[in-house]
Write an enzyme that holds these catalytic residues in place. Structure first.
Site, PDB file in Angstrom:
ATOM      1  N   HIS A  73     -13.307  49.830 -19.694  1.00 26.11           N
ATOM      2  CA  HIS A  73     -13.146  51.286 -19.801  1.00 26.11           C
ATOM      3  C   HIS A  73     -12.389  51.654 -21.079  1.00 26.11           C
ATOM      4  O   HIS A  73     -11.363  51.069 -21.379  1.00 26.11           O
ATOM      5  CB  HIS A  73     -12.349  51.817 -18.598  1.00 26.11           C
ATOM      6  CG  HIS A  73     -13.195  51.979 -17.378  1.00 26.11           C
ATOM      7  ND1 HIS A  73     -12.774  52.674 -16.264  1.00 26.11           N
ATOM      8  CD2 HIS A  73     -14.447  51.545 -17.101  1.00 26.11           C
ATOM      9  CE1 HIS A  73     -13.735  52.649 -15.356  1.00 26.11           C
ATOM     10  NE2 HIS A  73     -14.749  51.969 -15.828  1.00 26.11           N
ATOM     11  N   TYR A 201      -7.051  60.654 -12.525  1.00 22.94           N
ATOM     12  CA  TYR A 201      -5.735  60.830 -11.904  1.00 22.94           C
ATOM     13  C   TYR A 201      -5.530  62.322 -11.698  1.00 22.94           C
ATOM     14  O   TYR A 201      -5.589  63.096 -12.658  1.00 22.94           O
ATOM     15  CB  TYR A 201      -4.621  60.290 -12.808  1.00 22.94           C
ATOM     16  CG  TYR A 201      -4.633  58.794 -12.957  1.00 22.94           C
ATOM     17  CD1 TYR A 201      -5.459  58.157 -13.887  1.00 22.94           C
ATOM     18  CD2 TYR A 201      -3.817  57.994 -12.164  1.00 22.94           C
ATOM     19  CE1 TYR A 201      -5.468  56.782 -14.017  1.00 22.94           C
ATOM     20  CE2 TYR A 201      -3.813  56.603 -12.293  1.00 22.94           C
ATOM     21  CZ  TYR A 201      -4.643  56.013 -13.216  1.00 22.94           C
ATOM     22  OH  TYR A 201      -4.650  54.638 -13.341  1.00 22.94           O
ATOM     23  N   PRO A 293       1.818  51.790  -7.515  1.00 23.55           N
ATOM     24  CA  PRO A 293       0.561  51.436  -8.175  1.00 23.55           C
ATOM     25  C   PRO A 293       0.046  52.497  -9.162  1.00 23.55           C
ATOM     26  O   PRO A 293      -0.957  52.261  -9.829  1.00 23.55           O
ATOM     27  CB  PRO A 293      -0.416  51.250  -7.008  1.00 23.55           C
ATOM     28  CG  PRO A 293       0.205  51.932  -5.849  1.00 23.55           C
ATOM     29  CD  PRO A 293       1.670  51.973  -6.064  1.00 23.55           C
ATOM     30  N   LYS A 297       0.368  48.495 -12.939  1.00 25.36           N
ATOM     31  CA  LYS A 297       1.079  47.501 -13.743  1.00 25.36           C
ATOM     32  C   LYS A 297       1.424  46.211 -13.004  1.00 25.36           C
ATOM     33  O   LYS A 297       1.744  45.204 -13.634  1.00 25.36           O
ATOM     34  CB  LYS A 297       2.395  48.116 -14.268  1.00 25.36           C
ATOM     35  CG  LYS A 297       2.195  49.188 -15.316  1.00 25.36           C
ATOM     36  CD  LYS A 297       2.014  48.576 -16.690  1.00 25.36           C
ATOM     37  CE  LYS A 297       1.420  49.518 -17.692  1.00 25.36           C
ATOM     38  NZ  LYS A 297      -0.026  49.540 -17.753  1.00 25.36           N
ATOM     39  N   TYR A 384       0.106  52.965 -20.973  1.00 26.59           N
ATOM     40  CA  TYR A 384      -0.917  52.696 -19.970  1.00 26.59           C
ATOM     41  C   TYR A 384      -1.644  51.370 -20.252  1.00 26.59           C
ATOM     42  O   TYR A 384      -1.896  50.582 -19.331  1.00 26.59           O
ATOM     43  CB  TYR A 384      -1.914  53.858 -19.931  1.00 26.59           C
ATOM     44  CG  TYR A 384      -2.876  53.801 -18.771  1.00 26.59           C
ATOM     45  CD1 TYR A 384      -2.531  54.324 -17.524  1.00 26.59           C
ATOM     46  CD2 TYR A 384      -4.132  53.221 -18.920  1.00 26.59           C
ATOM     47  CE1 TYR A 384      -3.415  54.254 -16.458  1.00 26.59           C
ATOM     48  CE2 TYR A 384      -5.021  53.152 -17.862  1.00 26.59           C
ATOM     49  CZ  TYR A 384      -4.659  53.676 -16.633  1.00 26.59           C
ATOM     50  OH  TYR A 384      -5.537  53.608 -15.576  1.00 26.59           O
TER      51      TYR A 384
HETATM   52  C1  LIG Z   1      -2.474  48.709  -2.510  1.00 22.39           C
HETATM   53  C2  LIG Z   1      -2.083  48.025  -3.798  1.00 22.39           C
HETATM   54  C3  LIG Z   1      -2.714  48.391  -4.991  1.00 22.39           C
HETATM   55  C4  LIG Z   1      -2.350  47.768  -6.187  1.00 22.39           C
HETATM   56  N1  LIG Z   1      -2.981  48.149  -7.348  1.00 22.39           N
HETATM   57  C5  LIG Z   1      -2.666  47.537  -8.504  1.00 22.39           C
HETATM   58  C6  LIG Z   1      -3.371  47.830  -9.729  1.00 22.39           C
HETATM   59  O1  LIG Z   1      -4.298  48.657  -9.784  1.00 22.39           O
HETATM   60  N2  LIG Z   1      -3.041  47.146 -10.856  1.00 22.39           N
HETATM   61  C7  LIG Z   1      -2.042  46.201 -10.836  1.00 22.39           C
HETATM   62  O2  LIG Z   1      -1.770  45.594 -11.903  1.00 22.39           O
HETATM   63  N3  LIG Z   1      -1.367  45.887  -9.705  1.00 22.39           N
HETATM   64  C8  LIG Z   1      -1.657  46.514  -8.536  1.00 22.39           C
HETATM   65  N4  LIG Z   1      -1.009  46.151  -7.368  1.00 22.39           N
HETATM   66  C9  LIG Z   1       0.029  45.113  -7.401  1.00 22.39           C
HETATM   67  C10 LIG Z   1      -0.544  43.689  -7.357  1.00 22.39           C
HETATM   68  O3  LIG Z   1      -1.419  43.540  -6.274  1.00 22.39           O
HETATM   69  C11 LIG Z   1       0.609  42.675  -7.275  1.00 22.39           C
HETATM   70  O4  LIG Z   1       1.498  42.937  -8.331  1.00 22.39           O
HETATM   71  C12 LIG Z   1       0.122  41.217  -7.357  1.00 22.39           C
HETATM   72  O5  LIG Z   1      -0.516  40.843  -6.162  1.00 22.39           O
HETATM   73  C13 LIG Z   1       1.306  40.278  -7.605  1.00 22.39           C
HETATM   74  O6  LIG Z   1       0.879  38.943  -7.542  1.00 22.39           O
HETATM   75  P1  LIG Z   1       1.880  37.790  -7.087  1.00 22.39           P
HETATM   76  O7  LIG Z   1       1.080  36.532  -7.137  1.00 22.39           O
HETATM   77  O8  LIG Z   1       3.125  37.884  -7.882  1.00 22.39           O
HETATM   78  O9  LIG Z   1       2.291  38.146  -5.589  1.00 22.39           O
HETATM   79  P2  LIG Z   1       1.370  38.174  -4.288  1.00 22.39           P
HETATM   80  O10 LIG Z   1      -0.006  38.632  -4.619  1.00 22.39           O
HETATM   81  O11 LIG Z   1       2.137  38.944  -3.275  1.00 22.39           O
HETATM   82  O12 LIG Z   1       1.279  36.653  -3.853  1.00 22.39           O
HETATM   83  C14 LIG Z   1       2.373  35.968  -3.269  1.00 22.39           C
HETATM   84  C15 LIG Z   1       1.847  34.824  -2.411  1.00 22.39           C
HETATM   85  O13 LIG Z   1       2.951  34.102  -1.890  1.00 22.39           O
HETATM   86  C16 LIG Z   1       2.684  33.789  -0.527  1.00 22.39           C
HETATM   87  N5  LIG Z   1       3.964  33.586   0.161  1.00 22.39           N
HETATM   88  C17 LIG Z   1       4.855  34.507   0.551  1.00 22.39           C
HETATM   89  N6  LIG Z   1       5.890  33.932   1.164  1.00 22.39           N
HETATM   90  C18 LIG Z   1       5.648  32.605   1.163  1.00 22.39           C
HETATM   91  C19 LIG Z   1       6.368  31.482   1.680  1.00 22.39           C
HETATM   92  N7  LIG Z   1       7.532  31.628   2.313  1.00 22.39           N
HETATM   93  N8  LIG Z   1       5.837  30.247   1.509  1.00 22.39           N
HETATM   94  C20 LIG Z   1       4.647  30.076   0.865  1.00 22.39           C
HETATM   95  N9  LIG Z   1       3.930  31.125   0.375  1.00 22.39           N
HETATM   96  C21 LIG Z   1       4.420  32.354   0.536  1.00 22.39           C
HETATM   97  C22 LIG Z   1       1.914  34.997  -0.014  1.00 22.39           C
HETATM   98  O14 LIG Z   1       1.169  34.721   1.144  1.00 22.39           O
HETATM   99  C23 LIG Z   1       1.037  35.324  -1.225  1.00 22.39           C
HETATM  100  O15 LIG Z   1      -0.201  34.652  -1.168  1.00 22.39           O
HETATM  101  C24 LIG Z   1      -1.344  46.760  -6.169  1.00 22.39           C
HETATM  102  C25 LIG Z   1      -0.719  46.377  -4.971  1.00 22.39           C
HETATM  103  C26 LIG Z   1      -1.080  46.994  -3.785  1.00 22.39           C
HETATM  104  C27 LIG Z   1      -0.392  46.552  -2.500  1.00 22.39           C
END
Ligand SMILES: Cc1cc2nc3c(=O)[nH]c(=O)nc-3n(C[C@H](O)[C@H](O)[C@H](O)COP(=O)(O)OP(=O)(O)OC[C@H]3O[C@@H](n4cnc5c(N)ncnc54)[C@H](O)[C@@H]3O)c2cc1C
Length: 405
Positions: A73, A201, A293, A297, A384
């Site tokens: 985009h 938005y 969200p 980011k 952005y």
């Molecule tokens: C509704 C929604 C919309 C979003 N939209 C956007 C967007 O448009 N753009 C954007 O950039 N971000 C967006 N985000 C944010 C994005 O999804 C997160 O920032 C991203 O998932 C972070 O990745 P992560 O791997 O750090 O954490 P997570 O994806 O939370 O992964 C963490 C992992 O650790 C595991 N875990 C937890 N505790 C333990 C434990 N004790 N032992 C072993 N494993 C464990 C979990 O099961 C999980 O699989 C959105 C989030 C939500 C909820």
């Protein structure tokens, strides 16, 4: 007891991307995930990638499907006061965004791990961290009825907001900064064509709305709702009527509706834990920071953390230097706070906080300013697309992975 260079807790995007980048550099890691692979790959979350994230996924050799199926985009629309204003991201910053679902990123990373035979322990129970401040930290976990112990050099806490990594740091060594918001988002996914080619938005007197998408035939829409709202209060027809009511006429008439395939309510929160390192434990992604969200980011910051940490670990194993490891928290937090500010500001600009007309008129004045001032539009656009394009702190020669960020 088994030995490994890096133990990674969590197989979300942060954990799998880090292990993939390390593996490509010949560094051994093991990923411990408490859920099943199916559960992790089914979570519907982010959908918008900064180009620095696109570059990193390509460097990690998991970007081929994204480049084929993702939607690049060049801009977005801001809708307010019954009209729309397009922000031309490409023209203002030279950068685009990529629409590609987190579920797909997760699947691509999972497939790469399967193909390489990388070590992931799914359904690892009771994961615990020990001796973090020693040079030989340990991680223990259970699988089935068997206890396991891993001896390692470093632990990467990639286990999200509710994980154990951050909670393993003694409270006196970590400062938590938090802001909650007095509303949530109800989101639905539907197999209908998006209402427009780019994201919209919407600032509306009834509350915020966002028109997003996952593909040309799958739409993702969000509405601001009250924090204590219940999904049962939102049958599809009510959602579509409310969304239509918040869109400007030009888009309301074009909205195609259909049955939702997913519907959920999420609270909004800003949260930063600092520092992001304690002893040999490094916090990555949502384990250290959460954003509303609105600015898209979260996933992008997680990828930026992974880039920094993978470079730091690589420097350590290549030349024995701990300079980048010692710098990790400071460098990551510099970017995290700028993204946190932008997400907070954009959330405040677009949402309804009260019935106070003064607050709404101020929002409209600021949106008019962005629409009418090249400087204001540029400032919005560069935040952005991701400030790391402009503000990356130079790395020592020879250590950077290939990307331009
Ligand atoms: C509704 C929604 C919309 C979003 N939209 C956007 C967007 O448009 N753009 C954007 O950039 N971000 C967006 N985000 C944010 C994005 O999804 C997160 O920032 C991203 O998932 C972070 O990745 P992560 O791997 O750090 O954490 P997570 O994806 O939370 O992964 C963490 C992992 O650790 C595991 N875990 C937890 N505790 C333990 C434990 N004790 N032992 C072993 N494993 C464990 C979990 O099961 C999980 O699989 C959105 C989030 C939500 C909820």
């Amino acid at each position: 007891m088994s030995k490994i260079q890096v133990a990674i807790i969590g197989a979300g995007p942060s954990g799998l991307l880090l292990s993939q980048l390390l593996r490509l550099q010949g560094i051994e890691s093991i990923v411990l995930e408490r859920q099943t692979r199916e559960y992790v790959e089914g979570r519907i979350r982010a959908g918008l990638l900064e180009w620095s994230t696109v570059d990193l996924l390509n460097e990690a050799r998991v970007g081929a499907r994204m480049m084929r199926e993702g939607l690049a985009h060049d801009g977005l629309e801001l809708a307010f006061d019954g009209r729309t204003h397009r922000i031309d991201l490409k023209k203002l910053t030279g950068h685009r965004m990529m629409v590609y679902g987190q579920t797909e990123v997760q699947k691509d990373l999972g497939d790469a791990h399967t193909a390489s035979g990388a070590q992931i322990i799914w359904e690892a129970g009771n994961v615990a961290i020990h001796d973090i401040t020693s040079h030989r930290p340990r991680v223990t976990y259970t699988r089935g009825a068997i206890n396991h112990e891993i001896d390692c050099d470093f632990i990467a806490g990639c286990d999200g907001f509710h994980g154990i990594s951050r909670q393993s740091i003694p409270k006196e060594y970590v400062t938590l900064h938090e802001r909650t918001y007095p509303f949530g988002w109800i989101g639905i996914m539907a197999n209908v064509p998006p209402v427009a080619g780019e994201l919209i938005y919407v600032n509306h007197p009834r509350g915020f709305a966002l028109c997003s998408m996952r593909s040309k035939s799958r739409s993702r829409y969000y509405l601001q709702c009250s924090l204590d709202d219940d999904i049962a209060n939102w049958p599809d027809d009510r959602f579509w009527d409310e969304l239509r009511g918040r869109l400007p006429n030009e888009h309301a008439g074009a909205l195609i509706t259909g049955p939702s395939i997913e519907k959920s309510i999420a609270p909004l929160r800003s949260f930063v834990a600092e520092p992001m390192r304690f002893g040999q434990l490094f916090l990555v992604g949502d384990a250290a920071h959460i954003l509303p969200p609105t600015g898209a980011k979260g996933l992008n910051l997680a990828a930026a953390d992974v880039r920094l940490l993978s470079e730091a670990i690589l420097e350590y194993y290549r030349g024995g230097s701990e300079t980048l490891l010692n710098d990790y928290s400071k460098q990551a937090l510099a970017r995290v706070w700028k993204a946190t500010r932008f997400s907070w500001w954009f959330t405040a600009l677009m949402h309804k906080f009260s019935d106070e007309t003064f607050a709404h008129r101020i929002q409209l004045a600021e949106l008019e300013y962005i629409a009418g001032s090249a400087a204001a539009a540029e400032s919005f656009a560069e935040n952005y697309v991701g400030l790391n394009f402009a503000q990356r702190i130079p790395r020592p020669q020879g250590l950077r992975l290939k990307s331009s960020i």
